[in-house]
Design a protein around this motif. Structure first.
Motif, short mmCIF file in Angstrom:
data_model
loop_
_atom_site.label_atom_id
_atom_site.label_comp_id
_atom_site.label_asym_id
_atom_site.label_seq_id
_atom_site.Cartn_x
_atom_site.Cartn_y
_atom_site.Cartn_z
N PRO A 192 0.81 -1.23 0.00
CA PRO A 192 0.00 0.00 0.00
C PRO A 192 0.84 1.27 0.00
O PRO A 192 0.39 2.30 -0.49
CB PRO A 192 -0.82 -0.12 1.29
N THR A 193 2.06 1.21 0.54
CA THR A 193 2.94 2.38 0.47
C THR A 193 3.31 2.70 -0.97
O THR A 193 3.33 3.87 -1.38
CB THR A 193 4.21 2.14 1.30
N LEU A 194 3.59 1.66 -1.77
CA LEU A 194 3.88 1.87 -3.19
C LEU A 194 2.66 2.41 -3.92
O LEU A 194 2.79 3.23 -4.85
CB LEU A 194 4.35 0.57 -3.83
N ALA A 195 1.48 1.97 -3.51
CA ALA A 195 0.26 2.51 -4.13
C ALA A 195 0.12 4.00 -3.84
O ALA A 195 -0.22 4.80 -4.74
CB ALA A 195 -0.97 1.75 -3.62
N LEU A 196 0.39 4.41 -2.60
CA LEU A 196 0.35 5.83 -2.26
C LEU A 196 1.41 6.61 -3.03
O LEU A 196 1.17 7.73 -3.48
CB LEU A 196 0.55 6.02 -0.76
N VAL A 265 -2.78 -7.18 -0.49
CA VAL A 265 -1.47 -6.86 -1.07
C VAL A 265 -1.56 -6.84 -2.59
O VAL A 265 -1.00 -5.94 -3.26
CB VAL A 265 -0.42 -7.87 -0.59
N THR A 266 -2.27 -7.80 -3.17
CA THR A 266 -2.42 -7.83 -4.63
C THR A 266 -3.14 -6.59 -5.14
O THR A 266 -2.73 -5.98 -6.14
CB THR A 266 -3.19 -9.10 -5.05
N VAL A 267 -4.21 -6.20 -4.46
CA VAL A 267 -4.96 -5.00 -4.87
C VAL A 267 -4.05 -3.76 -4.79
O VAL A 267 -4.06 -2.92 -5.70
CB VAL A 267 -6.20 -4.82 -3.99
N SER A 268 -3.26 -3.65 -3.74
CA SER A 268 -2.37 -2.49 -3.60
C SER A 268 -1.34 -2.45 -4.72
O SER A 268 -1.05 -1.38 -5.27
CB SER A 268 -1.67 -2.54 -2.24
N LEU A 269 -0.77 -3.60 -5.07
CA LEU A 269 0.21 -3.64 -6.15
C LEU A 269 -0.42 -3.30 -7.50
O LEU A 269 0.20 -2.63 -8.34
CB LEU A 269 0.88 -5.01 -6.20
N VAL A 270 -1.65 -3.76 -7.72
CA VAL A 270 -2.35 -3.39 -8.96
C VAL A 270 -2.56 -1.89 -9.02
O VAL A 270 -2.36 -1.27 -10.08
CB VAL A 270 -3.69 -4.15 -9.04
N ALA A 310 -12.75 3.53 -12.19
CA ALA A 310 -13.06 2.30 -12.91
C ALA A 310 -12.27 1.12 -12.35
O ALA A 310 -12.79 0.00 -12.26
CB ALA A 310 -12.76 2.48 -14.40
N LEU A 311 -11.01 1.36 -11.96
CA LEU A 311 -10.21 0.30 -11.35
C LEU A 311 -10.82 -0.18 -10.04
O LEU A 311 -10.84 -1.38 -9.76
CB LEU A 311 -8.78 0.81 -11.12
N THR A 312 -11.34 0.76 -9.24
CA THR A 312 -11.98 0.38 -7.99
C THR A 312 -13.18 -0.51 -8.23
O THR A 312 -13.36 -1.55 -7.56
CB THR A 312 -12.41 1.64 -7.21
N ALA A 313 -14.01 -0.13 -9.18
CA ALA A 313 -15.19 -0.94 -9.50
C ALA A 313 -14.78 -2.33 -10.00
O ALA A 313 -15.40 -3.34 -9.65
CB ALA A 313 -16.05 -0.24 -10.54
N LEU A 314 -13.72 -2.38 -10.80
CA LEU A 314 -13.26 -3.66 -11.34
C LEU A 314 -12.72 -4.56 -10.24
O LEU A 314 -13.04 -5.76 -10.19
CB LEU A 314 -12.18 -3.42 -12.40
N THR A 315 -11.92 -4.01 -9.33
CA THR A 315 -11.36 -4.83 -8.25
C THR A 315 -12.46 -5.32 -7.31
O THR A 315 -12.40 -6.45 -6.81
CB THR A 315 -10.31 -4.04 -7.46
N VAL A 316 -13.47 -4.49 -7.06
CA VAL A 316 -14.60 -4.94 -6.22
C VAL A 316 -15.29 -6.13 -6.88
O VAL A 316 -15.60 -7.14 -6.22
CB VAL A 316 -15.59 -3.79 -5.98
N ALA A 317 -15.52 -6.04 -8.19
CA ALA A 317 -16.20 -7.13 -8.88
C ALA A 317 -15.36 -8.40 -8.88
O ALA A 317 -15.88 -9.51 -8.67
CB ALA A 317 -16.51 -6.70 -10.32
N VAL A 318 -14.04 -8.27 -9.10
CA VAL A 318 -13.17 -9.44 -9.13
C VAL A 318 -13.08 -10.08 -7.75
O VAL A 318 -13.16 -11.31 -7.62
CB VAL A 318 -11.77 -9.04 -9.65
N VAL A 319 -12.90 -9.26 -6.72
CA VAL A 319 -12.80 -9.81 -5.36
C VAL A 319 -14.11 -10.49 -4.95
O VAL A 319 -14.11 -11.56 -4.34
CB VAL A 319 -12.42 -8.71 -4.36
N ALA A 320 -15.24 -9.88 -5.28
CA ALA A 320 -16.53 -10.48 -4.94
C ALA A 320 -16.72 -11.82 -5.64
O ALA A 320 -17.29 -12.76 -5.05
CB ALA A 320 -17.66 -9.53 -5.30
N ALA A 321 -16.24 -11.93 -6.88
CA ALA A 321 -16.39 -13.19 -7.62
C ALA A 321 -15.42 -14.26 -7.14
O ALA A 321 -15.71 -15.45 -7.23
CB ALA A 321 -16.19 -12.94 -9.11
N ALA A 322 -14.26 -13.84 -6.61
CA ALA A 322 -13.22 -14.80 -6.23
C ALA A 322 -13.29 -15.24 -4.78
O ALA A 322 -12.61 -16.19 -4.40
CB ALA A 322 -11.83 -14.20 -6.51
N THR A 323 -14.08 -14.56 -3.96
CA THR A 323 -14.15 -14.88 -2.54
C THR A 323 -15.46 -15.59 -2.23
O THR A 323 -16.39 -15.60 -3.05
CB THR A 323 -14.05 -13.60 -1.69
#
Length: 460
Positions: A192-196, A265-270, A310-323
């Motif tokens: 998350p530091t790299l994301a910031l 961690v994956t979401v932060s790196l993306v 758009a990235l936020t919406a995409l990650t929410v959809a992917v995480v919801a489908a994968a969990t």
């Protein structure tokens, strides 16, 4: 009179010769020198490598502890509590501000000083300029993070010593195990530091000399922090880049709760890669020939903010489908709370037994269980809140009557809770226990625990 002969090599040389630009390594060193030449960067670097140790040492001399912070109640007992307390503070406040000072200004400073022409003449490649500035900014940010972790650890070792640490399930971690998990927690916080830092680069490129670019990392961190306190579905919570600053809690349970941490961690790196790519594209499209050019202007919205949304919406959809399907709710259910509290109580009861020099007992012999209710059983028995009341029951070998203890639980939206003992006094109703060697802190009086939001670990 005949003209002097001209060498063939001179005839083959082109009429005009353009000197090659500076290589990336030299441009990178030059950007590092410029950053370290700034007094605020040198001052912050000194503070990161000294202030945490002074803070931990100062807490060690106080009679009160920051018990409202995770692992704060153990700062007198072990060196490994201090770095974890600092990690919780750094993820919310320190690291967003530090990244904004460095990466949020690394491009904007050239706009303020009007030095782009000189830099282009020296390097002769916008791509190398971007790479050098981005690498230099990330290097300084990593030095900040390393300094906070190393300094707080040194302060803890000097004041509290290398002793075991009580985990979030009540299990006593050996000093080596605690050190390894603490190092891993700080390593995971780099994502998350790299994301910031990437958001800082994007703001610095898109907004030019505007001070708004400096505010983007703190604004993002504050927004993510506020969002984590809201009753959001688990999938949304995990899909936010700041959740990795909280998900390291799962490293201090047995078994480790790695599912939410790996997702965070994956979401932060993306986010880090995506925001850096956006900054790179905006930088290559800017007009370096116009002296009044100041950032991307209106393109900052279309090429910066909207893609991130758009990235936020995409990650929410992917995480919801994968969990698991439970990710659509809060993730904090009655059964999870009862299981977590009973496990932590059993481990801490053994610790109290050792303090009092009583006959040893195992968790299997205790066979502890918990019955919890939220809001006195009114309404849905799930979700965060400070209205959880639990009764823990356990058994001792050779004792026909089961023991009981009452706890009030304050559970946060991220699954972390504080269990406050409410009697009986001999078990958990007082903050000290009388041992053969004198009074000692009662491990059952008040302790931290963690409810895993996803069902990804075994129930053992």
């Amino acid at each position: 009179m005949t003209a002097p002969a001209v060498p063939a090599a001179a005839l083959a040389r082109p009429a005009t010769s353009v000197a090659p630009g500076a290589p990336l390594t030299r441009a990178y060193r030059f950007e590092l020198v410029k950053l370290f030449h700034q007094w605020r960067v040198r001052l912050l670097l000194l503070a990161c490598w000294t202030a945490p140790a002074l803070f931990v040492a100062g807490v060690g001399e106080q009679s009160t502890l920051p018990s409202d912070t995770l692992f704060g109640r153990w700062m007198h007992a072990t060196a490994w509590a201090g770095p974890l307390v600092l990690l919780g503070f750094a993820g919310t406040w320190a690291l967003p501000l530090l990244t904004s000072v460095v990466t949020g200004d690394v491009f904007a400073s050239e706009d303020r000083l009007g030095t782009w022409r000189h830099l282009l003449v020296a390097v002769r490649s916008p791509r190398r300029i971007f790479a050098a500035k981005a690498l230099a900014g990330v290097t300084v940010v990593l030095l900040f993070v390393t300094g906070i972790a190393a300094s707080s650890t040194a302060g803890g070792l000097l004041t509290a010593g290398n002793h075991p640490l009580v985990g979030l399930d009540g299990r006593l971690l050996t000093p080596g195990d605690a050190a390894g998990r603490t190092l891993l927690a700080w390593t995971c916080a780099l994502a998350p530091t790299l994301a910031l830092a990437a958001i800082g680069l994007l703001g610095s490129v898109a907004l030019g000399r505007s001070p708004t670019g400096l505010l983007l990392p703190p604004i993002l961190a504050l927004t993510m922090s506020v969002a984590q306190t809201l009753p959001l579905p688990v999938a949304v919570r995990l899909a936010l880049p700041g959740y990795a600053f909280t998900a390291w809690n799962g490293l201090f349970t047995s078994p480790r709760q790695l599912g939410p941490l790996l997702i965070a961690v994956t979401v932060s790196l993306v986010w880090a890669i995506f925001a850096t790519a956006l900054a790179y594209l905006l930088f290559l499209r800017r007009d370096f020939t116009h002296p009044a050019y100041d950032g991307a202007g209106r393109r900052a919205l279309t090429a910066g903010l909207l893609p991130l949304a758009a990235l936020t919406a995409l990650t929410v959809a992917v995480v919801a489908a994968a969990t698991p399907a439970s990710s659509t709710g809060s993730g904090i259910g009655q059964a999870k709370v009862q299981r977590s509290l009973a496990t932590a109580f059993a481990h801490l009861y053994r610790l109290q037994t050792e303090q009092l020099h009583r006959p040893a007992v195992t968790e299997a012999e205790l066979n502890s269980s918990a019955a919890c209710a939220k809001s006195d059983g009114q309404g849905a028995q799930e979700g965060a809140g400070n209205d959880w009341r639990c009764v823990v029951t356990w058994h001792l070998p050779g004792v026909p009557v089961a023991g009981t203890a009452v706890y009030q639980l304050d559970i946060g939206s991220d699954g972390r809770y504080v269990a406050d003992g409410d009697g009986p006094k001999e078990v958990n109703g007082y903050f000290l226990v009388r041992t053969p060697t004198g009074d000692a802190p009662n491990p059952l009086w008040q302790f931290d625990g963690n409810v895993e939001l996803l069902d990804t670990t075994s129930k053992g």
